[in-house]
Write a protein that holds these residues in place. Structure first.
Motif, PDB file in Angstrom:
ATOM      1  N   GLN A  39     -31.491  45.559  58.448  1.00  0.00           N
ATOM      2  CA  GLN A  39     -32.322  46.751  58.573  1.00  0.00           C
ATOM      3  C   GLN A  39     -33.518  46.434  59.451  1.00  0.00           C
ATOM      4  OE1 GLN A  39     -33.707  48.576  54.903  1.00  0.00           O
ATOM      5  NE2 GLN A  39     -33.835  50.562  55.927  1.00  0.00           N
ATOM      6  N   ALA A  40     -33.556  47.099  60.588  1.00  0.00           N
ATOM      7  CA  ALA A  40     -34.683  46.955  61.503  1.00  0.00           C
ATOM      8  C   ALA A  40     -35.777  47.944  61.116  1.00  0.00           C
ATOM      9  CB  ALA A  40     -34.212  47.200  62.928  1.00  0.00           C
ATOM     10  N   PRO A  41     -37.026  47.668  61.507  1.00  0.00           N
ATOM     11  CA  PRO A  41     -38.115  48.579  61.165  1.00  0.00           C
ATOM     12  C   PRO A  41     -37.841  50.000  61.635  1.00  0.00           C
ATOM     13  CG  PRO A  41     -38.979  46.535  62.049  1.00  0.00           C
ATOM     14  CD  PRO A  41     -37.493  46.493  62.240  1.00  0.00           C
ATOM     15  N   GLY A  42     -37.998  50.951  60.743  1.00  0.00           N
ATOM     16  CA  GLY A  42     -37.823  52.350  61.100  1.00  0.00           C
ATOM     17  C   GLY A  42     -36.384  52.801  61.263  1.00  0.00           C
ATOM     18  N   LYS A  43     -35.445  51.917  60.947  1.00  0.00           N
ATOM     19  CA  LYS A  43     -34.029  52.269  61.111  1.00  0.00           C
ATOM     20  C   LYS A  43     -33.296  52.153  59.780  1.00  0.00           C
ATOM     21  CE  LYS A  43     -33.594  50.993  65.974  1.00  0.00           C
ATOM     22  NZ  LYS A  43     -32.778  50.255  66.982  1.00  0.00           N
ATOM     23  N   GLU A  44     -32.132  52.767  59.725  1.00  0.00           N
ATOM     24  CA  GLU A  44     -31.303  52.683  58.531  1.00  0.00           C
ATOM     25  C   GLU A  44     -30.598  51.325  58.469  1.00  0.00           C
ATOM     26  OE1 GLU A  44     -30.213  57.444  58.094  1.00  0.00           O
ATOM     27  OE2 GLU A  44     -28.644  55.977  58.482  1.00  0.00           O
ATOM     28  N   ARG A  45     -30.136  50.987  57.280  1.00  0.00           N
ATOM     29  CA  ARG A  45     -29.371  49.759  57.137  1.00  0.00           C
ATOM     30  C   ARG A  45     -28.080  49.843  57.938  1.00  0.00           C
ATOM     31  NH1 ARG A  45     -30.052  47.583  50.857  1.00  0.00           N
ATOM     32  NH2 ARG A  45     -32.291  47.153  51.057  1.00  0.00           N
ATOM     33  N   GLU A  46     -27.707  48.717  58.526  1.00  0.00           N
ATOM     34  CA  GLU A  46     -26.544  48.660  59.413  1.00  0.00           C
ATOM     35  C   GLU A  46     -25.634  47.509  58.979  1.00  0.00           C
ATOM     36  OE1 GLU A  46     -25.753  47.737  64.180  1.00  0.00           O
ATOM     37  OE2 GLU A  46     -27.597  47.097  63.208  1.00  0.00           O
ATOM     38  N   GLY A  47     -24.369  47.793  58.760  1.00  0.00           N
ATOM     39  CA  GLY A  47     -23.435  46.728  58.460  1.00  0.00           C
ATOM     40  C   GLY A  47     -23.256  45.823  59.672  1.00  0.00           C
ATOM     41  N   VAL A  48     -23.269  44.512  59.425  1.00  0.00           N
ATOM     42  CA  VAL A  48     -23.139  43.526  60.490  1.00  0.00           C
ATOM     43  C   VAL A  48     -21.766  42.867  60.462  1.00  0.00           C
ATOM     44  CG1 VAL A  48     -24.034  41.338  61.377  1.00  0.00           C
ATOM     45  CG2 VAL A  48     -25.613  43.080  60.519  1.00  0.00           C
ATOM     46  N   SER A  49     -21.375  42.411  59.280  1.00  0.00           N
ATOM     47  CA  SER A  49     -20.129  41.670  59.174  1.00  0.00           C
ATOM     48  C   SER A  49     -19.683  41.641  57.728  1.00  0.00           C
ATOM     49  CB  SER A  49     -20.333  40.240  59.685  1.00  0.00           C
ATOM     50  OG  SER A  49     -19.122  39.508  59.636  1.00  0.00           O
ATOM     51  N   CYS A  50     -18.394  41.378  57.536  1.00  0.00           N
ATOM     52  CA  CYS A  50     -17.857  41.242  56.188  1.00  0.00           C
ATOM     53  C   CYS A  50     -16.769  40.177  56.212  1.00  0.00           C
ATOM     54  CB  CYS A  50     -17.287  42.566  55.692  1.00  0.00           C
ATOM     55  SG  CYS A  50     -16.628  42.483  54.010  1.00  0.00           S
ATOM     56  N   ILE A  51     -16.679  39.405  55.133  1.00  0.00           N
ATOM     57  CA  ILE A  51     -15.594  38.449  54.970  1.00  0.00           C
ATOM     58  C   ILE A  51     -14.913  38.751  53.639  1.00  0.00           C
ATOM     59  CG2 ILE A  51     -17.112  36.662  53.977  1.00  0.00           C
ATOM     60  CD1 ILE A  51     -15.265  34.614  55.500  1.00  0.00           C
ATOM     61  N   SER A  52     -13.609  38.885  53.691  1.00  0.00           N
ATOM     62  CA  SER A  52     -12.858  39.273  52.500  1.00  0.00           C
ATOM     63  C   SER A  52     -12.651  38.077  51.575  1.00  0.00           C
ATOM     64  CB  SER A  52     -11.507  39.853  52.906  1.00  0.00           C
ATOM     65  OG  SER A  52     -10.646  38.815  53.372  1.00  0.00           O
ATOM     66  N   ARG A  53     -12.133  38.372  50.400  1.00  0.00           N
ATOM     67  CA  ARG A  53     -11.810  37.300  49.449  1.00  0.00           C
ATOM     68  C   ARG A  53     -10.832  36.312  50.063  1.00  0.00           C
ATOM     69  NH1 ARG A  53     -11.910  41.733  45.649  1.00  0.00           N
ATOM     70  NH2 ARG A  53      -9.691  42.043  46.021  1.00  0.00           N
ATOM     71  N   GLY A  54      -9.960  36.831  50.914  1.00  0.00           N
ATOM     72  CA  GLY A  54      -8.965  35.979  51.545  1.00  0.00           C
ATOM     73  C   GLY A  54      -9.405  35.318  52.825  1.00  0.00           C
ATOM     74  N   GLY A  55     -10.616  35.658  53.289  1.00  0.00           N
ATOM     75  CA  GLY A  55     -11.155  35.021  54.481  1.00  0.00           C
ATOM     76  C   GLY A  55     -11.037  35.837  55.757  1.00  0.00           C
ATOM     77  N   SER A  56     -10.487  37.050  55.684  1.00  0.00           N
ATOM     78  CA  SER A  56     -10.457  37.907  56.872  1.00  0.00           C
ATOM     79  C   SER A  56     -11.866  38.381  57.182  1.00  0.00           C
ATOM     80  CB  SER A  56      -9.555  39.110  56.625  1.00  0.00           C
ATOM     81  OG  SER A  56      -8.225  38.697  56.365  1.00  0.00           O
ATOM     82  N   THR A  57     -12.135  38.564  58.470  1.00  0.00           N
ATOM     83  CA  THR A  57     -13.495  38.919  58.883  1.00  0.00           C
ATOM     84  C   THR A  57     -13.518  40.189  59.718  1.00  0.00           C
ATOM     85  OG1 THR A  57     -13.316  37.511  60.841  1.00  0.00           O
ATOM     86  CG2 THR A  57     -14.245  36.515  58.861  1.00  0.00           C
ATOM     87  N   ASN A  58     -14.641  40.886  59.642  1.00  0.00           N
ATOM     88  CA  ASN A  58     -14.899  42.069  60.455  1.00  0.00           C
ATOM     89  C   ASN A  58     -16.320  41.996  60.970  1.00  0.00           C
ATOM     90  OD1 ASN A  58     -12.436  43.852  60.095  1.00  0.00           O
ATOM     91  ND2 ASN A  58     -12.959  43.460  57.972  1.00  0.00           N
ATOM     92  N   TYR A  59     -16.538  42.551  62.166  1.00  0.00           N
ATOM     93  CA  TYR A  59     -17.852  42.504  62.789  1.00  0.00           C
ATOM     94  C   TYR A  59     -18.197  43.842  63.414  1.00  0.00           C
ATOM     95  CZ  TYR A  59     -17.233  37.452  62.489  1.00  0.00           C
ATOM     96  OH  TYR A  59     -17.028  36.171  62.028  1.00  0.00           O
ATOM     97  N   ALA A  60     -19.490  44.154  63.396  1.00  0.00           N
ATOM     98  CA  ALA A  60     -19.975  45.279  64.175  1.00  0.00           C
ATOM     99  C   ALA A  60     -19.807  44.968  65.659  1.00  0.00           C
ATOM    100  CB  ALA A  60     -21.442  45.547  63.855  1.00  0.00           C
ATOM    101  N   ASP A  61     -19.567  45.996  66.456  1.00  0.00           N
ATOM    102  CA  ASP A  61     -19.382  45.785  67.897  1.00  0.00           C
ATOM    103  C   ASP A  61     -20.592  45.100  68.518  1.00  0.00           C
ATOM    104  OD1 ASP A  61     -17.542  48.880  68.523  1.00  0.00           O
ATOM    105  OD2 ASP A  61     -16.872  46.909  67.837  1.00  0.00           O
ATOM    106  N   SER A  62     -21.767  45.386  67.999  1.00  0.00           N
ATOM    107  CA  SER A  62     -23.002  44.862  68.584  1.00  0.00           C
ATOM    108  C   SER A  62     -23.143  43.346  68.412  1.00  0.00           C
ATOM    109  CB  SER A  62     -24.211  45.553  67.967  1.00  0.00           C
ATOM    110  OG  SER A  62     -24.226  45.380  66.554  1.00  0.00           O
ATOM    111  N   VAL A  63     -22.375  42.746  67.510  1.00  0.00           N
ATOM    112  CA  VAL A  63     -22.514  41.310  67.269  1.00  0.00           C
ATOM    113  C   VAL A  63     -21.227  40.532  67.541  1.00  0.00           C
ATOM    114  CG1 VAL A  63     -24.269  41.795  65.528  1.00  0.00           C
ATOM    115  CG2 VAL A  63     -21.908  41.327  64.801  1.00  0.00           C
ATOM    116  N   LYS A  64     -20.150  41.235  67.862  1.00  0.00           N
ATOM    117  CA  LYS A  64     -18.883  40.544  68.119  1.00  0.00           C
ATOM    118  C   LYS A  64     -19.030  39.517  69.223  1.00  0.00           C
ATOM    119  CE  LYS A  64     -15.416  43.888  66.661  1.00  0.00           C
ATOM    120  NZ  LYS A  64     -14.466  44.938  67.081  1.00  0.00           N
TER     121      LYS A  64
END
Length: 121
Positions: A39-64
């Protein structure tokens, strides 16, 4: 009540790197999908990345290609390696846990207190 504690934030120059850590206690990390949300100042919370129980990963386009999420279930830890940092990455970064579904989202069931990341000259 499960607990998540982030560490590793700080001030770095553009182009630099940081590694955030998330320590879990009072629960077993591998029962949950774990994500990073910022969460940046003045902005809403933004998902960045997630890792599943099995180890699969997902990323926001801005950080890929720049950020890498990983987990060490034996240590009950999750990490976010952040490279090639930009001023727009400046935010409070939260570690969060969710039982169902691992995708880039700001919606989680459990949250840490956050760690500040500032990218500036």
């Amino acid at each position: 009540q499960l607990q998540l504690v982030e560490s590793g934030g700080g001030l770095v120059q553009p182009g630099g790197s940081l590694r955030l850590s998330c320590a879990a206690s009072r629960f077993t990390l591998d029962d949950y999908h774990i994500g990073w949300v910022r969460q940046a100042p003045g902005k809403e919370r933004e998902g960045v990345s997630c890792i599943s129980r099995g180890g699969s990963t997902n990323y926001a386009d801005s950080v890929k290609g720049r950020f890498t999420i990983s987990r060490d279930n034996a240590k009950n830890m999750v990490y976010l390696q952040m490279n090639s940092l930009k001023p727009e990455d400046t935010a409070v970064y939260y570690c969060a846990a969710r039982r169902y579904g691992c995708y880039v989202s700001p919606i989680y069931d459990y949250w840490g207190q956050g760690t500040q990341v500032t990218i500036s000259l």
